[in-house]
Enzyme design. Structure first.
Site, short mmCIF file in Angstrom:
data_model
loop_
_atom_site.label_atom_id
_atom_site.label_comp_id
_atom_site.label_asym_id
_atom_site.label_seq_id
_atom_site.Cartn_x
_atom_site.Cartn_y
_atom_site.Cartn_z
N CYS A 95 2.99 8.36 1.61
CA CYS A 95 3.45 7.37 2.57
C CYS A 95 3.78 6.09 1.81
O CYS A 95 2.92 5.52 1.14
CB CYS A 95 2.34 7.15 3.59
N CYS B 126 -0.53 -3.76 15.05
CA CYS B 126 -0.32 -3.40 13.65
C CYS B 126 -0.78 -4.51 12.71
O CYS B 126 -0.39 -5.67 12.89
CB CYS B 126 1.16 -3.09 13.43
N CYS C 246 -1.00 1.30 8.53
CA CYS C 246 -0.33 0.46 7.54
C CYS C 246 -0.90 -0.95 7.51
O CYS C 246 -1.17 -1.55 8.51
CB CYS C 246 1.18 0.43 7.81
N CYS D 60 5.84 -7.51 7.53
CA CYS D 60 6.79 -7.03 8.54
C CYS D 60 7.03 -8.11 9.58
O CYS D 60 6.10 -8.65 10.16
CB CYS D 60 6.30 -5.75 9.21
N CYS E 99 4.67 -6.04 15.77
CA CYS E 99 3.99 -5.25 16.80
C CYS E 99 2.53 -5.71 16.87
O CYS E 99 1.90 -5.94 15.84
CB CYS E 99 4.06 -3.77 16.46
N GLU F 248 0.82 -1.22 0.00
CA GLU F 248 0.00 0.00 0.00
C GLU F 248 0.85 1.26 0.00
O GLU F 248 1.95 1.27 0.53
CB GLU F 248 -0.83 0.06 1.29
#
Ligand code: SAH
Ligand code: SF4
Length: 349
Positions: free
Chosen positions: A106, A120, A334, A113, A117, A93
């Site tokens: 952005c 997220c 995100c 990832c 976290c 994205e």
């Protein structure tokens, strides 16, 4: 034979690769101008090059960007998110955000990832491969062209999917491409706190702005939502921020995701102010974006709680901005757009 995508090369490597094929040298400058100034995706568009040169370039090289497959309708603040499909089917994205007389884009740095976290959506879906420079500058130029924005009016933030400092080499090549038309102070790299990566950035002759996701006022709580804290402790991270050189008129950003009843009390604001003492940083408070993939206890604080938190920081001498639900309606945090269309998965412990 695989052909090189010229957008995967740093400007220096581009010049080296073209030197064998292109003469006289001013032709190289023209090619750079078409690429870094206009983001063209075919040699045919380079209309001031001789036809034969365009043809021989096209035999040896490509100029590919990832393809946009979906763009959300504009949110109340005008921001719009685009979903891109990469050659291998991965999806990422990027977000267009109008900001007064400038616009911010952005960008994602990885197709997932590994930092994990717990608040997220990108972390929830797990690790993904590093994006190549062409995939990162491709997001930038595609959005720039979609909205016909002059490159000089744009700011870039690496706050999309992924941890940019875990894709360091490609990030540096991407920054070098962007620097051709954008001053380093127009670019911000956001990290979850990869200390060696921050120190590597600090050594660069041209440095982007640094944003660090702090998100909790103490080590114990940060460990709960950011497991990376066990590897790179909060105290060490604060020390790395203090070491990071900031030019005159620039400052770092400490990002702080506000979770209702968890890290949003006035007492937490005071603890955060103490933690950041001696760090040349402003706080960017980001009210938590709720998402069905995330733990149900995680909630966005009330506007009143957000205001009180911010006022308390200000009273304690900390400059602060609030990201007022940058397009809450378009699932702005995100990974949330991709997350909506991803097959459901059970959260693993
Ligand atoms: N990996 C980098 C950059 C991408 S995340 C980093 O962690 O800094 C960009 C920002 O989005 C981070 O500050 C992160 O804390 C924040 N974020 C992630 N999920 C969020 C959510 N659900 N609501 C609000 N902010 C979120
Ligand atoms: Fe990765 Fe940043 Fe999301 Fe953490 S907040 S999982 S580091 S993208």
């Amino acid at each position: 034979m695989t052909t090189t995508n010229l957008y995967d090369l740093s400007p220096l490597d581009l010049e080296r690769s073209l030197a064998d094929v292109v003469s006289p040298p001013f032709r190289i400058k023209q090619i750079e101008q078409w690429m870094y100034g206009h983001g063209v995706t075919s040699f045919e568009e380079m209309t001031n090059l001789p036809r034969e040169l365009r043809a021989s370039l096209a035999e040896r090289f490509t100029l590919d960007f990832p393809e946009v497959v979906e763009t959300t309708p504009p949110a109340s603040d005008g921001s719009q998110k685009s979903l891109f499909r990469l050659k291998d089917g991965n999806r990422i994205e990027a977000v267009y955000m109008p900001m007064g007389d400038r616009v911010s884009v952005c960008l994602s740095s990885q197709a997932g990832c590994a930092v994990g976290c717990t608040f997220c959506v990108t972390g929830f879906f797990g690790a993904g491969r590093n994006l190549t420079p062409s995939e990162m500058v491709g997001q930038f130029f595609t959005i720039q062209q979609m909205y016909s924005e002059p490159v000089e009016r744009m700011n870039v933030v690496f706050m999309g999917m992924g941890e940019p400092l875990l894709n360091f080499e490609n990030l540096i090549a991407t920054l070098d491409i962007l620097y051709v038309n954008l001053a380093p102070k127009r670019i911000t790299v956001s990290t979850s706190g990869i200390i060696p990566g921050i120190d590597d950035l600090a050594r660069l002759p041209r440095r982007p702005n640094l944003a660090v996701s702090i998100n909790a006022p103490d080590r114990k709580r940060r460990e709960e939502i950011m497991p990376i804290t066990k590897k790179y402790p909060l105290e060490g991270l604060i020390a790395a921020m203090k070491r990071y050189p900031t030019e005159r008129g620039r400052e770092m950003t400490a990002e702080y995701v506000l979770l209702a009843g968890w890290n949003d009390s006035p007492r937490d604001a005071i603890a955060l102010a103490k933690l950041l003492r001696g760090v040349h940083a402003k706080v960017n408070a980001i009210p938590f974006n709720e998402d069905p993939n995330l733990p149900p206890w995680m909630k966005r604080p009330s506007d009143r709680a957000i205001d009180t938190f911010v006022e308390t920081l200000v009273e304690h001498g900390v400059p602060v901005t609030v990201r007022r639900s940058k397009g809450r309606d378009i699932a702005a945090a995100c990974g949330q757009l991709r997350g909506r269309t991803e097959p459901r998965r059970k959260r693993t412990a």
